[in-house]
Motif scaffolding. Structure first.
Motif, short mmCIF file in Angstrom:
data_model
loop_
_atom_site.label_atom_id
_atom_site.label_comp_id
_atom_site.label_asym_id
_atom_site.label_seq_id
_atom_site.Cartn_x
_atom_site.Cartn_y
_atom_site.Cartn_z
N LYS A 1 0.86 -1.19 0.00
CA LYS A 1 0.00 0.00 0.00
C LYS A 1 0.89 1.24 0.00
O LYS A 1 1.76 1.39 0.87
N LYS A 2 0.68 2.13 -0.97
CA LYS A 2 1.50 3.32 -1.09
C LYS A 2 0.65 4.57 -0.95
O LYS A 2 -0.58 4.50 -0.84
N ASN A 3 1.32 5.70 -0.98
CA ASN A 3 0.66 7.02 -0.87
C ASN A 3 -0.02 7.21 0.48
O ASN A 3 -1.06 7.86 0.58
N VAL A 4 0.56 6.62 1.53
CA VAL A 4 0.05 6.82 2.88
C VAL A 4 0.52 8.19 3.37
O VAL A 4 1.70 8.54 3.26
N LEU A 5 -0.38 8.99 3.95
CA LEU A 5 -0.06 10.35 4.37
C LEU A 5 0.90 10.31 5.57
O LEU A 5 0.65 9.62 6.56
N VAL A 6 1.99 11.06 5.46
CA VAL A 6 2.95 11.20 6.56
C VAL A 6 3.28 12.67 6.72
O VAL A 6 3.15 13.48 5.79
N LYS B 1 4.57 4.11 3.02
CA LYS B 1 4.25 2.81 2.44
C LYS B 1 4.12 1.78 3.56
O LYS B 1 4.85 1.84 4.55
N VAL B 2 3.20 0.86 3.38
CA VAL B 2 3.05 -0.26 4.30
C VAL B 2 2.93 -1.54 3.49
O VAL B 2 2.56 -1.51 2.30
N ARG C 1 3.66 -4.43 8.31
CA ARG C 1 4.53 -3.42 8.91
C ARG C 1 4.72 -2.24 7.96
O ARG C 1 4.41 -2.31 6.77
N VAL C 2 5.26 -1.14 8.52
CA VAL C 2 5.53 0.07 7.75
C VAL C 2 6.86 -0.12 7.02
O VAL C 2 7.86 -0.53 7.62
N PRO D 1 9.05 8.56 7.92
CA PRO D 1 10.17 9.24 8.59
C PRO D 1 10.48 8.69 9.98
O PRO D 1 11.65 8.69 10.40
N THR D 2 9.46 8.21 10.71
CA THR D 2 9.70 7.77 12.09
C THR D 2 9.23 6.35 12.36
O THR D 2 9.67 5.73 13.32
N LEU D 3 8.32 5.81 11.54
CA LEU D 3 7.70 4.52 11.85
C LEU D 3 8.21 3.36 11.01
O LEU D 3 7.67 2.26 11.10
N ILE D 4 9.20 3.56 10.19
CA ILE D 4 9.66 2.50 9.31
C ILE D 4 10.07 1.26 10.11
O ILE D 4 10.74 1.34 11.13
N GLY D 5 9.58 0.11 9.66
CA GLY D 5 9.87 -1.16 10.31
C GLY D 5 8.90 -1.52 11.42
O GLY D 5 8.95 -2.65 11.93
#
Length: 817
Positions: free
Chosen positions: A647-652, A668-669, A698-699, A703-707
């Motif tokens: 899933k892409k284009n997730v608002l961050v 992205k998730v 998972r993400v 910027p902060t939630l990757i993984g």
């Protein structure tokens, strides 16, 4: 002999006849004459084809089956007459079906050798064709044992095609009606614990359906349907629902805007063309004086003799909440009408609900740990006025018309509205040393949600170049509005201690928070879709499809002034592709590619005053899936699926310096996993429904939630429920069943600051059907959460963690007539 009886297509011993009356004897007589006529016809055919040795053998076997079947029906006829003279009732069983099967006319033999036989046959008047009521009873009798055996076939509304699952490149899992009757699930997520890859998410304090499907979902994502059309009401599972189905993965081709996890389709009970009904009373207890009572009336039957039928369902419950205060009340009135013509079926159904639920945010976890507050689980930290109360209306109409032997037209419309108010005193902080709890006196007044939707499509066969194409094409439209008029913001409330609570010192809040009120979310969509299943051979099928849709979304909040936070419009074409290889008639392999789309939107404002517009790309999901499906001897069905969703284009929000952030669709998730689902009859006495899922969600870009793991998604889930049917070994019919579900550790929030522990919950039931005073009566005893485990099914954050229901005993009696 059983095979011979099934040659008739009706298991006569399963008829729900309370008396062996003259019309019923006449029905058996006509079936007996029909068998004899079929045997004679086969004799004629055998004579005309006697030169073919292989076919002669086949027809000789068929003749023997017709004769044995006729003998068996004759014995039933004589026994029925004997029973009628003795004024003794036949044992009755429950059947619920209105399926009608058209039988093609038999071509007459035209050889000279067959003419004397035909002449003699014509001297006796042919048997009268069965009436619509007789056909309905016959179909219900055939289906009865399948229902008891957890036979699970999806509704035609879920895949929009009516194709068998083995001919589809997408996964559909079903919770059959008998599973719902046996388990008595309390809500939708309880029922869906039988399906792989599903966990609970934010239920808005136990007042709304909310499930994660393959890692995606929330309580206002539009994924819950009734008969293939969207709902807005908070709770969708009630006694008017026959079964529950889940279409896994991106479903935008058929359903438009949706998250990539899939949709949940609840199927309504339909009127029947034969008269029957039931009255059910249920008493329940959680112990400690927490008791409840339920009642259901369900009556259906024909109106006249021209295929018109009605159904009326009424339900009421009044149950003490299992925690230290609260009451659950609900009333349901659900009338429906159906007309079953030779080529056309029309359904019209209406549901009215009046409800009052405890609004319970559960407990809290100590920040940064997986440890709940050390207080009794029954102790609530809010007040007795924390409730949600309201009403909902649902009206649906559908037409299914057979244009000719190849083409069918389906059209349906649905309108659903729900109004509610709620008091929502909530925890804002706590001190585990002193026990002090700070609370905020919030609420919602004047909530109104509506969903209006329509769909129409043609499905049929097209032959091109000698190849068969099963085609579905049509269009749909939907308008959905979610509105919260007044948001109560009563300010902070102190002076409450979790270790020594004193209640009823606070009254419901009345102060309206103007910036938070007038919450508005409007969504309109229109689309056209086309899907073709191309039969390259009888074993190899290719699937292709496309949807084009356009949409508008508007969202914001605030009273004087209203602040618009989302205002967008767009259009998109979404493809679907797949390959199906039928290894045998009972096993198929499939590979599919599907996409989903959901506009990015927000009711809440951004700190920078940013407004989401058409320039911001919508969320898009892409799934690859492959697996094996099976339907063994029409008794045991299921699937093994492997999938990968991106899933892409997730608002961050990306920091840009100076304490400012910029909103971008850069997130992205990903969710990938394995799913196994099996349901049906293992032996003549043992039925089961079971599942297992491995879900790695998972993400992958943030910027902060990757993984980080996605919130409320368990890496491993499993369930198994089995039933043993003693059949007619006893004076009545005894069925015993039980099982358990397992849910692994889950992240309690998006940052993974704490995790909800894994849990196992076991349930069991026993039912006994016996005749009393000439009527069948079913007694059923259920135990939910048999070992009284404490478990936490979902979380909003560490302050709001749901607690699963305590152990509950229930005893019900159902009288059928």
């Amino acid at each position: 002999m059983l095979a011979a009886k099934r040659c008739l297509g009706v298991q006569l011993e399963q008829f729900n006849l309370n008396r062996c009356s003259a019309p019923h004897i006449g029905l058996l007589q006509r079936h007996f004459l029909t068998l004899i006529e079929k045997w004679r016809g086969d004799v004629t055919t055998s004579i005309s084809r006697g030169s073919n040795k292989g076919r002669s053998t086949t027809f000789t076997t068929r003749q023997a089956r017709w004769l044995v079947g006729a003998a068996f029906v004759l014995s039933d006829l004589l026994a029925c007459a004997s029973f009628a003279q003795a004024q003794t009732s036949l044992p009755a069983v429950t059947v619920e079906s209105s399926t009608q099967t058209r039988r093609p006319a038999r071509a007459s033999a035209n050889t000279s050798g067959a003419r004397p036989v035909a002449a003699r046959r014509n001297t006796t008047p042919p048997p009268a064709p069965p009436t619509a009521t007789e056909r309905a009873i016959a179909a219900a009798a055939v289906r009865y044992e399948q229902v008891l055996g957890y036979r699970a076939m999806p509704s035609a509304t879920t895949l929009r095609s009516g194709q068998p699952p083995l001919n589809s490149s997408q996964t559909v899992n079903v919770v059959p009606e008998q599973v719902l009757r046996d388990q008595l699930p309390r809500n939708l997520d309880d029922a869906l614990s039988n399906i792989s890859g599903i966990t609970q998410t934010n239920t808005l304090a136990g007042t709304q359906d909310a499930v994660m499907r393959r890692g995606f979902g929330d309580n206002r994502d539009g994924s819950v349907m009734r008969n293939g059309l969207p709902l807005v009401q908070g709770r969708s599972l009630n006694p008017a629902v026959e079964s529950v189905e889940v279409l896994k993965g991106p479903a935008s081709l058929l359903y438009g805007i949706i998250d990539p996890g899939g949709i949940v389709n609840t199927i309504s009970k339909r009127p029947d063309l034969y008269q029957h009904g039931s009255v059910t009373l249920l008493g329940s207890t959680f112990g400690n004086g927490k008791n409840g009572i339920d009642g259901i009336v369900d009556v259906t039957g024909p109106i006249g003799k021209d295929g018109l039928a009605y159904r009326f369902i009424a339900y009421g419950t009044n149950e003490d909440y299992w925690r230290n205060f609260g009451t659950r009340k609900e009333t349901l009135i659900a009338p429906s009408l159906s007309w079953y013509g030779d080529d056309t079926t029309v359904h019209l159904n209406y549901e009215y609900r009046d409800f009052n639920y405890p609004f319970d945010r559960g407990t809290s976890f100590i920040a940064g740990t997986s440890t709940p507050l050390q207080i009794p689980r029954e102790r609530r930290l809010d007040e007795s006025f924390n409730n949600m109360w309201g009403k909902s209306h649902l009206i649906q109409a559908s037409v299914d018309h057979r244009i000719n032997e190849n083409w069918k037209l389906y059209a349906a419309y649905s309108y659903n509205t729900e109004m509610f108010d709620a008091n929502q005193l909530r925890i804002t902080s706590f001190n585990t040393t002193t026990g002090a709890v700070a609370r905020q006196n919030d609420g919602t007044k004047g909530s109104l949600s509506n969903a209006s939707a329509g769909v129409a499509y043609l499905r049929g066969d097209v032959w091109l170049g000698g190849f068969r194409n099963e085609v579905v094409f049509g269009g749909d439209a939907q308008y959905r509005s979610i509105y919260r008029e007044y948001l109560i913001r009563g300010g902070a409330v102190t002076g409450f201690n979790m270790y020594n609570p004193v209640y009823d010192r606070v009254q419901p809040g009345t102060i309206v928070g103007l910036p938070d009120s007038a919450q508005t979310d409007l969504l309109g969509t229109r689309g056209l879709f086309f899907q073709d299943t191309f039969y390259l051979t009888n074993q190899l099928l290719l699937v292709g499809g496309v949807r084009w849709m356009e949409y508008e979304q508007f969202a914001g909040r605030g009273l004087n002034p209203f602040v618009t936070n989302t205002n967008l419009a767009g259009d998109k074409a979404l493809p679907l592709g797949g390959v199906i290889y039928k290894i045998t008639d009972e096993v198929s392999w499939y590979l599919s590619y599907t996409e989903s789309l959901k506009p990015t939107s927000s009711i809440a404002p951004f700190s920078t005053g940013f407004t989401i517009g058409s320039s911001l790309a919508p969320e898009e999901g892409v799934q690859w899936e492959t697996g094996i499906k099976f339907d063994i001897n029409k008794r045991l069905s299921g699937n093994l699926a492997f999938y990968d969703i991106d899933k892409k284009n997730v608002l961050v929000l990306i920091p840009i310096g100076g304490g400012m952030s910029e909103a971008r669709t850069a997130g992205k998730v990903r969710s990938r996993g394995i799913e196994i689902d099996v349901t049906g009859r293992l032996t003549d006495n043992v039925s089961m429904i079971g599942s297992y899922a491995y879900t790695d969600a998972r993400v992958t870009d943030d910027p902060t939630l990757i993984g980080k793991s996605l919130q409320n998604v368990a890496l491993n889930t499993a369930s198994l429920f089995m039933v043993y049917d003693f059949g007619t070994m006893l004076p009545g019919r005894l069925r015993l069943g039980g099982g358990a579900r397992y849910v692994g550790d889950r992240a309690g929030d998006g940052t993974n600051s704490f995790f909800l522990p894994s849990y196992v919950v076991a349930d069991a039931f026993a039912s006994y059907e016996v005749k009393q005073m000439g009527l069948p009566v079913i007694y059923q005893f259920n135990v939910k959460n048999m070992f009284d485990n404490t478990y936490y099914p979902s979380a909003v954050n560490n302050l709001n963690v749901a607690i699963g229901d305590a152990r509950r005993f229930s005893l019900e009696a159902t009288v059928k007539f």
